[in-house]
Design a protein around this motif. Structure first.
Motif, PDB file in Angstrom:
ATOM      1  N   GLY A  15       0.813  -1.196   0.000  1.00 25.05           N
ATOM      2  CA  GLY A  15       0.000   0.000   0.000  1.00 25.05           C
ATOM      3  C   GLY A  15       0.853   1.255   0.000  1.00 25.05           C
ATOM      4  N   ASP A  44      -5.883  -0.942   4.650  1.00 25.60           N
ATOM      5  CA  ASP A  44      -7.157  -0.307   4.350  1.00 25.60           C
ATOM      6  C   ASP A  44      -7.711   0.281   5.631  1.00 25.60           C
ATOM      7  OD1 ASP A  44      -9.286   0.568   2.905  1.00 25.60           O
ATOM      8  OD2 ASP A  44     -10.080  -1.406   2.401  1.00 25.60           O
ATOM      9  N   SER A  45      -8.554   1.289   5.481  1.00 29.40           N
ATOM     10  CA  SER A  45      -9.161   1.938   6.634  1.00 29.40           C
ATOM     11  C   SER A  45     -10.307   2.797   6.152  1.00 29.40           C
ATOM     12  CB  SER A  45      -8.128   2.802   7.373  1.00 29.40           C
ATOM     13  OG  SER A  45      -8.750   3.637   8.325  1.00 29.40           O
ATOM     14  N   ASP A  52     -10.933  -0.253  -2.060  1.00 25.67           N
ATOM     15  CA  ASP A  52     -11.167  -1.332  -1.101  1.00 25.67           C
ATOM     16  C   ASP A  52     -10.083  -2.384  -1.266  1.00 25.67           C
ATOM     17  OD1 ASP A  52     -12.509  -4.220  -0.724  1.00 25.67           O
ATOM     18  OD2 ASP A  52     -13.408  -2.807   0.677  1.00 25.67           O
ATOM     19  N   ALA A  53      -9.365  -2.665  -0.189  1.00 21.92           N
ATOM     20  CA  ALA A  53      -8.195  -3.547  -0.278  1.00 21.92           C
ATOM     21  C   ALA A  53      -8.577  -4.954  -0.724  1.00 21.92           C
ATOM     22  CB  ALA A  53      -7.466  -3.599   1.061  1.00 21.92           C
ATOM     23  N   PRO A  71      -5.551  -8.732   2.399  1.00 20.17           N
ATOM     24  CA  PRO A  71      -6.057  -7.373   2.587  1.00 20.17           C
ATOM     25  C   PRO A  71      -6.397  -7.116   4.049  1.00 20.17           C
ATOM     26  CG  PRO A  71      -7.816  -8.784   1.812  1.00 20.17           C
ATOM     27  CD  PRO A  71      -6.568  -9.643   1.857  1.00 20.17           C
TER      28      PRO A  71
END
Length: 356
Positions: A15, A44-45, A52-53, A71
């Motif tokens: 990422g 992701d968060s 979206d991971a 993910p």
């Protein structure tokens, strides 16, 4: 507490700043695969913009062959039934290479996005995360491996005797089941939990296959590892079925420079984890030292600049570890569980013979 030295495991985060071009994540995953890394993660968060991971790695899956795809998936503000279905789908489209990094959403801003209620304390969120992990595992088991008949002559698609209700009741939700996705190729996709924070350790001990630890020295890392493994044993788990990886943010901007003062033998805490700055050779030496000391089973590396630093990790650090015969040069198996030396879980309902 001493444990037998296991083969070295390596993983990397792909990422960084939000990128919406699938070629970006695919290229980084393929680079990591050329180095035979166990898996890549994609953070992701709900607190930041970005793809979206889980969906992004589903796009990466057909462009890779062996590397695990993990993910980050938050269990806060989401439905365990939907999450388990999505992770199972990733395992199917990757042919058994999926995992999920369990996380929670702690901020009021994230709670307002959904409007269901205020932000909860971290301890409560991690308890909910543990329940979501348990519900997910039960849903993955709710289909026996041979539940699909696909008999055109009789018109039978499923053997209903091999589908099972989960009937899970947690503090915040209930899940009846069975799942709508057949049991994943790995049985259970690999569960990853960052066990550094005290609030997360119980969830890591009960449900994780891989535990990430962020600490500045081998001794501190080993202390957190021992705490998690003791808790796992107290829950009836074999501590030997957990893999503990040191989580490290890596800056290889000055490729062969010596580390900054204080980084040679111990890593200072920086932000949410540990930070290393130096060259690929020094990083290989650090990984070797920590692994041989028995502090960890391997490392999860987060390149501070993915496009630059991951290339130096793979072609520099990993190549050197392979040259020293400390890390494999090929994948001996096809699934993420096989990469990690983890067995495929038995189906809990098949053993008990429960029926829908």
């Amino acid at each position: 507490m001493s444990y037998p030295l296991r083969p070295l495991h390596l993983a990397a985060e792909i990422g960084g700043p939000p990128r919406y071009d699938p070629v970006h994540h695919t290229g980084l995953a393929q680079l990591a695969e050329r180095g035979a890394l166990d898996f890549v993660t994609l953070g992701d968060s709900f607190a930041r913009p970005g793809p979206d991971a889980l969906a992004a790695l589903s796009r990466v899956a057909p462009a890779t062959r062996r590397i695990g795809l993990v993910p980050t998936v938050t269990t806060t503000h989401t439905e365990p039934f939907h999450v388990s279905s999505a992770v199972a789908t990733l395992d199917w489209v990757s042919r058994g290479r999926a995992g999920w990094c369990v996380d929670v959403s702690t901020t009021a801003a994230e709670a307002r996005l959904f409007g269901r209620g205020p932000a909860a304390p971290a301890a409560a969120l991690w308890e909910e995360a543990g329940e979501a992990a348990e519900a997910g595992a039960r849903l993955w088991d709710s289909w026996e491996d041979d539940a699909e008949i696909r008999d055109a002559a009789t018109g039978r698609f499923l053997d209903r005797d091999k589908l099972h209700r989960t009937d899970f009741e947690g503090a915040a939700f209930g899940v009846r089941g069975p799942a709508v996705v057949p049991r994943p190729p790995q049985g259970h996709p690999v569960t990853v939990v960052d066990g550094t924070a005290e609030q997360a350790r119980e969830t890591a001990a009960r449900h994780a296959d891989v535990v990430l630890v962020r600490a500045g020295t081998p001794e501190r890392t080993a202390g957190i590892r021992d705490d998690v493994l003791r808790r796992a044993a107290a829950h009836g788990r074999d501590p030997g079925t957990l893999r503990v990886l040191a989580a490290l943010t890596v800056d290889l901007g000055d490729a062969e420079s010596t580390p900054e003062p204080g980084l040679e033998s111990g890593l200072p805490l920086a932000g949410h984890g540990t930070y290393y700055r130096g060259g690929p050779v020094d990083l290989a030496d650090l990984i070797t030292q920590w692994h041989r000391s028995g502090a960890v089973d391997g490392f999860h590396l987060t390149p501070i600049t993915p496009g630059r630093d991951l290339e130096r990790i793979v072609n520099g650090t990993v190549a050197l570890l392979q040259h020293r015969s400390l890390f494999r040069t090929f994948y001996p198996g096809g699934t993420l569980r096989e990469h990690l030396g983890l067995a495929r879980p038995a189906n809990r309902y098949a053993r008990r013979g429960e029926r829908v």
